[in-house]
Design a protein around this motif. Structure first.
Motif, PDB file in Angstrom:
ATOM      1  N   VAL A  91       0.845  -1.193   0.000  1.00 34.23           N
ATOM      2  CA  VAL A  91       0.000   0.000   0.000  1.00 34.23           C
ATOM      3  C   VAL A  91       0.883   1.247   0.000  1.00 34.23           C
ATOM      4  O   VAL A  91       1.982   1.253   0.533  1.00 34.23           O
ATOM      5  N   HIS A  92       0.367   2.306  -0.607  1.00 32.72           N
ATOM      6  CA  HIS A  92       1.107   3.557  -0.664  1.00 32.72           C
ATOM      7  C   HIS A  92       0.138   4.721  -0.791  1.00 32.72           C
ATOM      8  O   HIS A  92      -1.041   4.548  -1.115  1.00 32.72           O
ATOM      9  N   GLY A  93       0.671   5.919  -0.525  1.00 35.64           N
ATOM     10  CA  GLY A  93      -0.093   7.145  -0.723  1.00 35.64           C
ATOM     11  C   GLY A  93       0.667   8.050  -1.658  1.00 35.64           C
ATOM     12  O   GLY A  93       1.139   7.614  -2.707  1.00 35.64           O
ATOM     13  N   ASP A  94       0.829   9.310  -1.252  1.00 31.88           N
ATOM     14  CA  ASP A  94       1.596  10.231  -2.076  1.00 31.88           C
ATOM     15  C   ASP A  94       2.975  10.445  -1.460  1.00 31.88           C
ATOM     16  O   ASP A  94       3.332   9.824  -0.455  1.00 31.88           O
ATOM     17  N   SER A  95       3.732  11.326  -2.075  1.00 33.24           N
ATOM     18  CA  SER A  95       5.091  11.614  -1.609  1.00 33.24           C
ATOM     19  C   SER A  95       5.366  13.097  -1.829  1.00 33.24           C
ATOM     20  O   SER A  95       4.458  13.880  -2.138  1.00 33.24           O
TER      21      SER A  95
ATOM     22  N   SER B 205      -0.663  12.883  -8.005  1.00 35.38           N
ATOM     23  CA  SER B 205       0.554  12.283  -7.473  1.00 35.38           C
ATOM     24  C   SER B 205       0.346  10.804  -7.154  1.00 35.38           C
ATOM     25  O   SER B 205       1.148   9.951  -7.544  1.00 35.38           O
ATOM     26  N   ILE B 206      -0.727  10.492  -6.452  1.00 27.80           N
ATOM     27  CA  ILE B 206      -0.987   9.109  -6.044  1.00 27.80           C
ATOM     28  C   ILE B 206      -1.150   8.208  -7.258  1.00 27.80           C
ATOM     29  O   ILE B 206      -0.589   7.100  -7.314  1.00 27.80           O
ATOM     30  N   GLN B 207      -1.909   8.668  -8.240  1.00 30.17           N
ATOM     31  CA  GLN B 207      -2.140   7.833  -9.422  1.00 30.17           C
ATOM     32  C   GLN B 207      -0.862   7.649 -10.239  1.00 30.17           C
ATOM     33  O   GLN B 207      -0.569   6.539 -10.716  1.00 30.17           O
ATOM     34  N   ASP B 208      -0.093   8.731 -10.385  1.00 30.77           N
ATOM     35  CA  ASP B 208       1.173   8.614 -11.112  1.00 30.77           C
ATOM     36  C   ASP B 208       2.134   7.670 -10.398  1.00 30.77           C
ATOM     37  O   ASP B 208       2.820   6.850 -11.031  1.00 30.77           O
ATOM     38  N   LEU B 209       2.203   7.788  -9.074  1.00 25.10           N
ATOM     39  CA  LEU B 209       3.112   6.944  -8.309  1.00 25.10           C
ATOM     40  C   LEU B 209       2.723   5.474  -8.385  1.00 25.10           C
ATOM     41  O   LEU B 209       3.589   4.600  -8.383  1.00 25.10           O
ATOM     42  N   ASN B 210       1.430   5.197  -8.458  1.00 19.72           N
ATOM     43  CA  ASN B 210       0.993   3.806  -8.601  1.00 19.72           C
ATOM     44  C   ASN B 210       1.543   3.208  -9.895  1.00 19.72           C
ATOM     45  O   ASN B 210       2.075   2.088  -9.903  1.00 19.72           O
TER      46      ASN B 210
ATOM     47  N   ASN C 125      -5.585   1.617  -7.909  1.00 21.33           N
ATOM     48  CA  ASN C 125      -5.975   2.718  -7.052  1.00 21.33           C
ATOM     49  C   ASN C 125      -7.223   2.266  -6.306  1.00 21.33           C
ATOM     50  O   ASN C 125      -8.077   1.570  -6.861  1.00 21.33           O
ATOM     51  N   GLY C 126      -7.329   2.659  -5.047  1.00 17.90           N
ATOM     52  CA  GLY C 126      -8.392   2.129  -4.207  1.00 17.90           C
ATOM     53  C   GLY C 126      -9.790   2.279  -4.778  1.00 17.90           C
ATOM     54  O   GLY C 126     -10.669   1.443  -4.537  1.00 17.90           O
ATOM     55  N   PHE C 127     -10.016   3.341  -5.569  1.00 16.71           N
ATOM     56  CA  PHE C 127     -11.353   3.572  -6.111  1.00 16.71           C
ATOM     57  C   PHE C 127     -11.665   2.667  -7.308  1.00 16.71           C
ATOM     58  O   PHE C 127     -12.823   2.557  -7.724  1.00 16.71           O
ATOM     59  N   GLN C 128     -10.666   2.037  -7.888  1.00 15.05           N
ATOM     60  CA  GLN C 128     -10.872   1.205  -9.066  1.00 15.05           C
ATOM     61  C   GLN C 128     -11.415  -0.171  -8.684  1.00 15.05           C
ATOM     62  O   GLN C 128     -11.055  -0.744  -7.668  1.00 15.05           O
ATOM     63  N   ARG C 129     -12.309  -0.697  -9.532  1.00 12.43           N
ATOM     64  CA  ARG C 129     -12.894  -2.029  -9.333  1.00 12.43           C
ATOM     65  C   ARG C 129     -13.604  -2.159  -7.991  1.00 12.43           C
ATOM     66  O   ARG C 129     -13.768  -3.261  -7.468  1.00 12.43           O
TER      67      ARG C 129
ATOM     68  N   ALA D  14      -0.366  -7.109  -5.265  1.00 15.31           N
ATOM     69  CA  ALA D  14      -1.271  -5.991  -5.534  1.00 15.31           C
ATOM     70  C   ALA D  14      -0.676  -4.729  -4.932  1.00 15.31           C
ATOM     71  O   ALA D  14      -0.394  -4.675  -3.740  1.00 15.31           O
ATOM     72  N   VAL D  15      -0.464  -3.722  -5.762  1.00 12.65           N
ATOM     73  CA  VAL D  15       0.049  -2.432  -5.296  1.00 12.65           C
ATOM     74  C   VAL D  15      -1.151  -1.495  -5.230  1.00 12.65           C
ATOM     75  O   VAL D  15      -1.657  -1.032  -6.261  1.00 12.65           O
ATOM     76  N   VAL D  16      -1.641  -1.249  -4.021  1.00 14.48           N
ATOM     77  CA  VAL D  16      -2.913  -0.556  -3.812  1.00 14.48           C
ATOM     78  C   VAL D  16      -2.665   0.836  -3.233  1.00 14.48           C
ATOM     79  O   VAL D  16      -1.992   0.978  -2.207  1.00 14.48           O
ATOM     80  N   SER D  17      -3.239   1.852  -3.860  1.00  9.03           N
ATOM     81  CA  SER D  17      -3.093   3.212  -3.358  1.00  9.03           C
ATOM     82  C   SER D  17      -4.194   3.536  -2.359  1.00  9.03           C
ATOM     83  O   SER D  17      -5.211   2.842  -2.272  1.00  9.03           O
ATOM     84  N   ASN D  18      -3.994   4.621  -1.636  1.00 12.44           N
ATOM     85  CA  ASN D  18      -4.963   5.055  -0.631  1.00 12.44           C
ATOM     86  C   ASN D  18      -5.976   6.051  -1.196  1.00 12.44           C
ATOM     87  O   ASN D  18      -6.613   6.795  -0.455  1.00 12.44           O
ATOM     88  N   LEU D  19      -6.133   6.062  -2.504  1.00 10.51           N
ATOM     89  CA  LEU D  19      -7.126   6.907  -3.176  1.00 10.51           C
ATOM     90  C   LEU D  19      -8.369   6.059  -3.404  1.00 10.51           C
ATOM     91  O   LEU D  19      -8.412   5.238  -4.317  1.00 10.51           O
ATOM     92  N   ILE D  20      -9.390   6.236  -2.559  1.00 13.42           N
ATOM     93  CA  ILE D  20     -10.539   5.336  -2.540  1.00 13.42           C
ATOM     94  C   ILE D  20     -11.797   6.004  -3.096  1.00 13.42           C
ATOM     95  O   ILE D  20     -11.836   7.211  -3.331  1.00 13.42           O
TER      96      ILE D  20
END
Length: 220
Positions: free
Chosen positions: A35-39, A59-64, A82-86, A113-119
């Motif tokens: 899991v990751h967020g932004d930087s 930033s979050i989407q690009d980093l994913n 990204n958390g909001f996907q699927r 699975a590399v999951v972002s915190n963008l939900i």
């Protein structure tokens, strides 16, 4: 299945990412979630004239995408989500989180699975940014997670494996600020109470895990 968090500072650290990828490649596990967020990339986008909210989402989407490409160079089979996907992570009307366990559990063995915190927001349309500890808690409440790994932000811990303390070495969450580990723990993991293993991004050959520094526990 284990969950590993790449925090704000380490996500912008090429050396950390290199050591982390090399360690993950050596693991003998069927599935994992990173899991990751932004930087600090967010701040660089803001300097181009973007509004903070838009910059953080971008930033979050690009980093994913960047993480997937980076890990692919190390031969790691990853899927970026990204958390909001699927419908992977949704905010319910009562503000609790819903995890799409069916989707995550059906990923092939050997997949990370590399999951972002963008939900997905509670309205079903907006995108919300949540803290990594809250995301990890939701995954733990839904999936069969064996361990949560959070990584030291101290640069020396990304290069050197010192003599390990006893496996029983631990500190309670409410004692973090007074502990010897305070400066090593990422800022976002000091204000939201979850259990995790503070670790180095290095492989422990004997235990087939990350090299652990200490366990952060809740009081029973």
């Amino acid at each position: 299945m284990y969950v590993a968090a790449i925090d704000y500072d380490n996500l912008d650290n090429p050396l950390f990412l290199k050591m982390f990828a090399e360690a993950v490649k050596q693991f003998e596990v069927h599935k994992a979630i990173i899991v990751h967020g932004d930087s600090a990339y967010t701040e660089r986008l803001i300097q181009t004239g973007m509004m903070r909210e838009d910059a953080q989402i971008r930033s979050i989407q690009d980093l994913n995408h960047r993480l997937i490409s980076f890990f692919a160079d190390y031969g790691l089979a990853c899927i970026g989500i990204n958390g909001f996907q699927r419908g992977t992570i949704k905010r319910r009307a009562d503000q609790s989180l819903k995890v799409n366990a069916d989707f995550l559990n059906q990923l092939p063995d050997g997949t990370i699975a590399v999951v972002s915190n963008l939900i997905e927001g509670a309205d079903g349309k907006s995108k919300d940014v949540i803290g990594l500890p809250e995301l990890i808690e939701a995954l733990n409440n839904t999936l069969k997670v064996s361990s949560n790994y959070v990584f030291s932000t101290e640069s020396a811990d990304q290069l050197i494996i010192n003599a390990q303390k006893s496996a029983t070495d631990y500190v309670f969450f409410n004692e973090i600020s007074e502990s010897e580990y305070s400066d090593k723990i990422p800022a976002e993991f000091k204000s939201y109470a979850i259990e995790f293993k503070l670790s180095k991004p290095l492989h422990n050959n004997k235990l087939n895990t990350f090299s652990e520094i200490a366990e952060i526990r809740m009081r029973k």
